[in-house]
Design a protein around this motif. Structure first.
Motif: not given
Lengths: 342, 342, 342, 342
Positions: C23, C25-27, C30-31, C289-290, C292-293, C297, D30
């Motif tokens: 989370y 890493r995504d926040l 990736r978002i 994976e996708r 979660y992102t 978002r 990434r």
């Protein structure tokens, strides 16, 4: 199994090798429109034994005897390719409707003699190309006619045998070489779906079975096709599809694509640690079992109902001409014009 | 097609409905070990017509006449379920080896009468559960025996019909209801792979075809199984698998999983804009065509070679008992002990 | 990447375990709509280290400190389940928009306290159920809304872990047991696609990992659902999907069926003698994976644009209630009414 | 996310078109090993806007300025192909490690100048061929090395775009034509898996988009390869894979075959009456999303750890030479020797 009463076609089967036995079984037991009146093989004892097994009343040691038998209404020729010309001409002279397994012959000269006999006598003649009767290929033909993929512009076909044939069988003197022996099916499909081929470039090599060189043949081949109207095609053949018998054809249209083929024989997946697996189709008998039956049934129906043949001798001749052009293209390393092959 | 000479089993076929005709065709034409000596149907004209079509020398209007015919060595019973008891008992009393289509009967009382007759006379009896002969299910059995997935611990099976049967056919008075009519195959597989079922909980409802309520049956059902040794199972049945006939069974082991089933009939993919599609298996005849043939061939071989039946009457009885337990579990909304069903 | 300028949501992440790092890493990366203003973990050094790695300006050893940080606009709670209640209440009292990973808590009492705090303060709260954001599940929802399969009448869902979790993790005291820990996703999907569940019958056992008995949990479970409107469902859970992580959900409609799931991770087939194989999806991180992102978002977008939460706390509470009902149904061997669980 | 502290590579990104933005996002967000120190595009405003969006401290209107920036440790060149030569030479003269997107250039003369600059200065240079980093292709490479399929003897690769590019993009003056623009990936794979290509025969035509003729390019092409050691290959390219982006490569070995490719984007099957369907992969961004990221991460790791480049400039040059040979083979209708192309 709808109607109880119908005329049956009394068929004579010439040639009782591997495929001949399948044809005999189909004609004797699986096709309601046919009975087998006689079988013939140069191995007279084999013919007699199979006749007894399948309840066939007559067996012969020669095609001539079978063709002459008045109880035989129509003949199915599954003899070795070198015998096709004589068998076909004899059947034509008796005006008996004829089905002949591919290839029609190994040379265009033999084909010319056969064509002449068939034409002169007006005998019904149907060429054997079972793939056309496979439900997958038949569905492709129908979908194209309905416009599902627009206009097909590229033809792609790949034929893979799971092992090499015996050197005796594969010898180009009797098999015609890989382009004829394996490729004639793909060349026929190319013509069936796309029309006549104009030019061919080809390559090939001995890559998996060095011993193939000893008989003067190759085990992998590729042919690149230009159709008469400018569309394109590609065919690849291999004897080392060791994972299983794998036949895949694609029709690329300008509005979609069709892919014919399947790879799994038994409907089971085995799933173990990080591994999902299934088996493959063993060989052509399994892949095209239904197509072989449908093909002979179609022959019988066409004869019984006075319909034209689904596949003509000319189709066999032109597929052979294309395969011979591919052979020449490989040998000469030149682009070859199919119409120039005689 | 190996040997030329062998003893054939002269079979009589009782019942010539949809499946009866398939069995007749198989026995007459596809199974080398059998010939059909006689057919019987209460529609005597139908029997006579099919006899002529398949070259069967004798036809009857009753099972009794057929069983009494000394040219009939063995009988294959495909009559309506309600006739099974009388047919089986008559065959047993004539000591003629018997194959009987599933279910053995609709009640355990009928089963008891049949079992008693078979046991008393020592007649060979083989129960029809064709799925066991499907190459996918047979491969699963073999793989489990080889330890490929370790110990199977959960059994999952799903049967989907592409449409509802006619209300006449589906009437529980003659079909036994969805748990018996559709589910008996899955209950048999459960027993075959895992052993006896101890308890069942079940649910079900009319969800797709309101008219099913008028005959007192449901169109969707779920059964949750506990096997005698504590392992688990789950079966779901639906009449509204409208996309196609879809039978999927899974065996979850502690070292792997097997999944049996397939969904595509014709070997072609149609690919149009952002869309890849194939067709589905129409119905059970197509899905289990080979299994039906292999099943009858196995019956004939067992009789000819004095082997025990591959599937016993008891297997049919216990599968029925399990299906009746599932029916009771649905009706009572209670967990039901299978051994308590009589 | 369309607009160059936009407000970003400054998020604080509470809990930096396995999923917490994803989370973060995504926040952080990736978002586009978020930056991470602070992280907190009871392991303060871990928090500091990850803060440095991801360029997060602030790190804390407690949720309270993070929530109190005025630079934190919104909080994402991925702490251990037992901490959810306090974290959520603290965030609510600070009126900071909150995302909380499933399950909301292990008891309905804790849930009530959380709901009360959220309701009283009017704080934005979004529950984490990532499957709803998976493109497959989202497509199913959309297709059903468009009527592609008619009315869905049976819900089927199967979740398989490729191995058992550690006994410490799996301990029902902290995990809630298999029905809560694994099943809550399937129970949430059941509610999302079909509505509230009325009754549940269930079974389960220790079948693959005997040591599971030592912590009082089972490794395989089955739940049979009746929805409030009479439709049906079935869920099966296993810890011994040893071949790979395999999540499959089916919606059977009266005019079609949807099947969500996939089994292959790497796009390669390996074909050797009579064997075609591929690999499997390792675990939930890869499978979802996708999702979660997309989920995080969506949370950020909802907060930034004043939209209602895509998944409400109530959804988490009701999924938990359903999972607890399944647990009770398994333990009592009775059909349990979900609304009776408090 | 293992270590908390590590040196990062400060990258400058040159060219911010479609792919440039993807590279920027990957490098900025990434790839843990990189930060983006600067971006450059001839559209200075675009560069400035993206710099702000991704938190990049510097933006420029020219490659030269970016390369001169001392905060830029390494450059990633995604500019239009015609700019590659100057960009690469400038980077080499600054001795900055360089990643350059394929193709290296449109002419071998440009390549020679680039190679010379790179060699003279000893600058680290890595060529972009993302397919080599796709998990499917990488697994194929590894399996071949392990001997899983024996010796690969035939290489087959098919690339299909779901629509034609704009005529402006497709213009051979800037794209190099279909053999270079689409085919260079397949030619690179051919070399990577099989080694240098000796001769090529090719064909092609305008078959789906008549307007392609106006820019002097074709929309379908086929190339037949003979490798230096006598093995064979075949590549087909089409702009009218209208069903979806479809990239399939096969390696036929003498003991097995590998097939790399996948066709389904969303993990859902829609099953309606006699019809099972799924979607397709939209385009290269989706198909190779992971490969693009892995490729740039590999570049960064190689630079940071003083490892040699995974793909060399020479690989780009030879793939281009092969593609130019294919172009010449198509134009001249002759078999062309690759080594003869300068």
């Amino acid at each position: 199994m709808a109607s109880n009463k119908r005329a049956k076609l009394n068929v004579g089967v010439i040639g009782l090798g591997r495929l001949g036995k399948v044809y005999l079984r189909d004609l004797a037991a699986r096709i309601p429109e046919t009975t087998v009146a006689a079988v013939a093989d140069i191995d007279r004892a084999l013919a007699a034994g199979l006749a007894e097994e399948f309840g066939v009343p007559n067996s012969y040691g020669s095609a001539e005897e079978l063709i002459a038998d008045p109880r035989v209404d129509a003949v199915v020729i599954v003899s070795p390719t070198h015998a096709h010309r004589d068998n076909v001409i004899a059947a034509a002279e008796s005006k008996k409707p004829t089905f002949c397994e591919k290839p029609p012959a190994l040379s265009l000269a033999e084909c010319a003699a056969m064509s002449s006999a068939v034409a002169k006598t007006g005998t019904f003649f149907q060429m054997g190309f079972m793939r056309r009767f496979d439900p997958g290929y038949a569905a492709a033909k129908e979908k194209i006619a309905r416009g599902v993929i627009g206009r097909p512009v590229v033809f792609k076909s790949s034929s893979r045998d799971p092992f090499r044939p015996s050197l005796e069988y594969a010898n180009p003197a009797s098999s015609g070489g890989i382009m004829v022996d394996m490729g004639i099916h793909d060349f026929d499909l190319a013509r069936w779906f796309m029309g006549d081929v104009d030019t061919i470039a080809a390559t090939g090599a001995v890559l998996a079975y060095p011993e193939m060189a000893s008989i003067g043949d190759i085990d992998n081949a590729i042919a690149m096709l230009e159709f008469a109207d400018g569309r394109l095609g590609i065919i690849d053949l291999t004897r080392n599809g060791v994972y299983g018998y794998d036949i895949v054809t694609e029709l690329l249209g300008d509005a979609g694509t069709l892919r014919i083929g399947y790879l799994r024989e038994t409907p089971i997946l085995t799933m173990t640690k990080n591994h999902v697996a299934h088996d493959t189709v063993p060989y052509f008998m399994e892949r095209f079992e239904r197509a072989y039956t449908l093909q002979l049934r179609n022959f019988a129906e066409n004869v019984l109902h006075d319909r034209p043949p689904a596949v003509k001798l000319e189709d066999g001749v032109e597929a052979l001409r294309t395969a011979l052009a591919a052979t020449a293209a490989h040998r000469t390393r030149q682009r070859v014009k199919v119409s120039g092959i005689h």
